[in-house]
Motif scaffolding. Sequence first.
Motif, PDB file in Angstrom:
ATOM      1  N   GLY A   1       0.822  -1.198   0.000  1.00 45.46           N
ATOM      2  CA  GLY A   1       0.000   0.000   0.000  1.00 45.46           C
ATOM      3  C   GLY A   1       0.859   1.252   0.000  1.00 45.46           C
ATOM      4  O   GLY A   1       2.085   1.214   0.005  1.00 45.46           O
TER       5      GLY A   1
ATOM      6  N   ARG B   1      -2.031  12.627   0.745  1.00 47.53           N
ATOM      7  CA  ARG B   1      -2.849  11.603   1.403  1.00 47.53           C
ATOM      8  C   ARG B   1      -4.327  11.982   1.332  1.00 47.53           C
ATOM      9  O   ARG B   1      -4.716  13.080   1.716  1.00 47.53           O
ATOM     10  CB  ARG B   1      -2.441  11.457   2.869  1.00 47.53           C
ATOM     11  CG  ARG B   1      -3.312  10.466   3.666  1.00 47.53           C
ATOM     12  CD  ARG B   1      -2.842  10.423   5.111  1.00 47.53           C
ATOM     13  NE  ARG B   1      -3.610   9.472   5.910  1.00 47.53           N
ATOM     14  CZ  ARG B   1      -4.564   9.818   6.774  1.00 47.53           C
ATOM     15  NH1 ARG B   1      -4.902  11.101   6.921  1.00 47.53           N
ATOM     16  NH2 ARG B   1      -5.197   8.898   7.474  1.00 47.53           N
TER      17      ARG B   1
ATOM     18  N   PRO C   1      -9.601  10.789   5.162  1.00 46.17           N
ATOM     19  CA  PRO C   1     -10.577   9.736   5.472  1.00 46.17           C
ATOM     20  C   PRO C   1     -12.006  10.249   5.329  1.00 46.17           C
ATOM     21  O   PRO C   1     -12.333  11.365   5.755  1.00 46.17           O
ATOM     22  CB  PRO C   1     -10.247   9.380   6.925  1.00 46.17           C
ATOM     23  CG  PRO C   1      -8.764   9.636   7.031  1.00 46.17           C
ATOM     24  CD  PRO C   1      -8.544  10.870   6.185  1.00 46.17           C
TER      25      PRO C   1
ATOM     26  N   TYR D   1       0.504   8.568   9.729  1.00 48.69           N
ATOM     27  CA  TYR D   1      -0.201   8.086   8.540  1.00 48.69           C
ATOM     28  C   TYR D   1       0.222   6.676   8.120  1.00 48.69           C
ATOM     29  O   TYR D   1      -0.544   5.975   7.458  1.00 48.69           O
ATOM     30  CB  TYR D   1       0.061   9.028   7.363  1.00 48.69           C
ATOM     31  CG  TYR D   1      -0.506  10.420   7.485  1.00 48.69           C
ATOM     32  CD1 TYR D   1      -1.414  10.767   8.482  1.00 48.69           C
ATOM     33  CD2 TYR D   1      -0.122  11.413   6.583  1.00 48.69           C
ATOM     34  CE1 TYR D   1      -1.921  12.054   8.584  1.00 48.69           C
ATOM     35  CE2 TYR D   1      -0.634  12.710   6.667  1.00 48.69           C
ATOM     36  CZ  TYR D   1      -1.525  13.018   7.669  1.00 48.69           C
ATOM     37  OH  TYR D   1      -2.029  14.286   7.750  1.00 48.69           O
ATOM     38  N   ASN D   2       1.449   6.275   8.493  1.00 47.52           N
ATOM     39  CA  ASN D   2       1.964   4.984   8.031  1.00 47.52           C
ATOM     40  C   ASN D   2       1.840   3.861   9.049  1.00 47.52           C
ATOM     41  O   ASN D   2       1.492   2.728   8.696  1.00 47.52           O
ATOM     42  CB  ASN D   2       3.452   5.109   7.667  1.00 47.52           C
ATOM     43  CG  ASN D   2       3.697   5.910   6.409  1.00 47.52           C
ATOM     44  OD1 ASN D   2       2.900   5.883   5.484  1.00 47.52           O
ATOM     45  ND2 ASN D   2       4.806   6.637   6.382  1.00 47.52           N
TER      46      ASN D   2
ATOM     47  N   LYS E   1      -3.782   4.926  11.671  1.00 47.34           N
ATOM     48  CA  LYS E   1      -3.289   5.375  10.366  1.00 47.34           C
ATOM     49  C   LYS E   1      -4.357   5.440   9.279  1.00 47.34           C
ATOM     50  O   LYS E   1      -4.260   6.245   8.359  1.00 47.34           O
ATOM     51  CB  LYS E   1      -2.137   4.487   9.898  1.00 47.34           C
ATOM     52  CG  LYS E   1      -2.483   3.019   9.716  1.00 47.34           C
ATOM     53  CD  LYS E   1      -1.228   2.199   9.386  1.00 47.34           C
ATOM     54  CE  LYS E   1      -1.519   0.721   9.283  1.00 47.34           C
ATOM     55  NZ  LYS E   1      -2.404   0.383   8.153  1.00 47.34           N
ATOM     56  N   ASP E   2      -5.390   4.601   9.382  1.00 51.73           N
ATOM     57  CA  ASP E   2      -6.409   4.568   8.334  1.00 51.73           C
ATOM     58  C   ASP E   2      -7.554   5.549   8.571  1.00 51.73           C
ATOM     59  O   ASP E   2      -8.343   5.812   7.652  1.00 51.73           O
ATOM     60  CB  ASP E   2      -6.984   3.153   8.200  1.00 51.73           C
ATOM     61  CG  ASP E   2      -5.937   2.151   7.735  1.00 51.73           C
ATOM     62  OD1 ASP E   2      -5.079   2.535   6.921  1.00 51.73           O
ATOM     63  OD2 ASP E   2      -5.975   0.997   8.190  1.00 51.73           O
ATOM     64  N   VAL E   3      -7.672   6.066   9.781  1.00 55.29           N
ATOM     65  CA  VAL E   3      -8.825   6.921  10.110  1.00 55.29           C
ATOM     66  C   VAL E   3      -8.421   8.320  10.565  1.00 55.29           C
ATOM     67  O   VAL E   3      -9.265   9.211  10.617  1.00 55.29           O
ATOM     68  CB  VAL E   3      -9.705   6.273  11.199  1.00 55.29           C
ATOM     69  CG1 VAL E   3     -10.306   4.971  10.698  1.00 55.29           C
ATOM     70  CG2 VAL E   3      -8.917   6.048  12.491  1.00 55.29           C
TER      71      VAL E   3
END
Length: 456
Positions: free
Chosen positions: A23, A36, A39, A241-242, A247-249
């Motif tokens: 990813g 980025r 979300p 972020y990583n 990191k996903d939200v």
Amino acid sequence: MLAQANCVFLLLAALLIAIPASGTRYQANWESLDARPLPTWYDDAKFGIFVHWGVFSVPGFESEWFWWHWQGQNPPDQKCVLYMLENYPPGFSYPDFAPQFHAQFFDPDDWADIFQASGAKYVVLTAKHHEGFTTWPSPHSWNWNSVDTGPHRDLVGELAEAVRNRSLHYGLYNSLYEWFNPLYLADKKNNFTTQDFVLNKLLPELYDMVLSYKPELIWSDGDWEAPDTYWNSTEFLAWLYNDSPVKDVIVTNDRWGAGCYCKHGGYYNCADKYTPGELPKHKWEKCQSVDTQSWGYRRTMRLSELMDLPSIVQDLVQTVAMGGNYLLNVGPTPDGMIPPVFEERLRGIGAWLEVNGEAIYSSKPWRLQTENATVPVWYTSNSKSSSVYAVFMKKPTVYTFHLSEPIPAESTTVTLLGNLEPLRWAPLHPRGLIILLPELPPTPAQAWILKLDGVK
């Protein structure tokens, strides 16, 4: 020893950033971080509650900047000086306020019930303001946090549980700088060529905060005195972020160093209470306070200084029509109560959104944001259908309502939200339509919405 341990921790975080993985992985530079995607929950939410609460709530005088106005700026604010001379004994210091920050009536479930009733979809609490006091047991803020002194409670953690139990998103405000922290003042004296404060206080605390509470939003502030390179902002955001547990939200704002706001970060706050003159190309948020004079609690606030419900709803609608989110602030008392007048405003917003929320939540800006129709109108559109919403905040003096911008078709239907009966309408030439309004229902918010299906 502590400094050495902190440096090892930061080195490990930096190594994690560099480890390749499946990813997208973001590099510690603005070009990569700014790419980025935001979300989706944040844009869908549209409305949040900001909570400014800390030791500054105890003096409750002028604003949450009281300590700086009293003992930081030169010359000091004489109103603050006089307030202390008249009400506190000689030698009383600002840290002496902390034991009086009792929060004895703080019930996180009550707060969360009020926030849920407001229709807000996210809540942002001050984890640390510029005074440096943390509302959680930060090991990097010994004896200057809400567990070691004052309430002797983890305020961040208690509210997190209550808010999430009501399916609301939870965010934390964190000031990068601290007015009187000796490490920060030493770095400042060195023109920010040293980073003792960042490496031994700020960053370890930020990592701990994220790992402990897993916020879905970080509202950064207090950045403007130094560049982002001093704060190590890009390195922290790359880890966030990583490799962080959120990191996903996670969503972040734009206050990560001098010159960053309105330019870098997740969504843009720009200035406090920012209102753009035209539709921005980047996602943004307007932070606003019910008390127009302060973000923190004030003992001296007057009704005339507070936003009334129609003003708040109008501000919300205009912000959403321009593609923004609306973060509305309340300042609780030092004993943990949300003043009833603030609660009344929040519940009033919720009552209006219960009827009209489909025009706000998950909406998108329409091709035109506003027009001077029979009365001024603001438009939003539904991101999942062809519905367009026309919001008006002044009651027309006639029953016919002219809209010049929407282009109707034979299949167009018009309804008033809260009333299922289709309204009669006729086309105008070369474009637009005229609508026959029913008797408008009374609403304390003084705002009504026409739903137009099948228009261009």
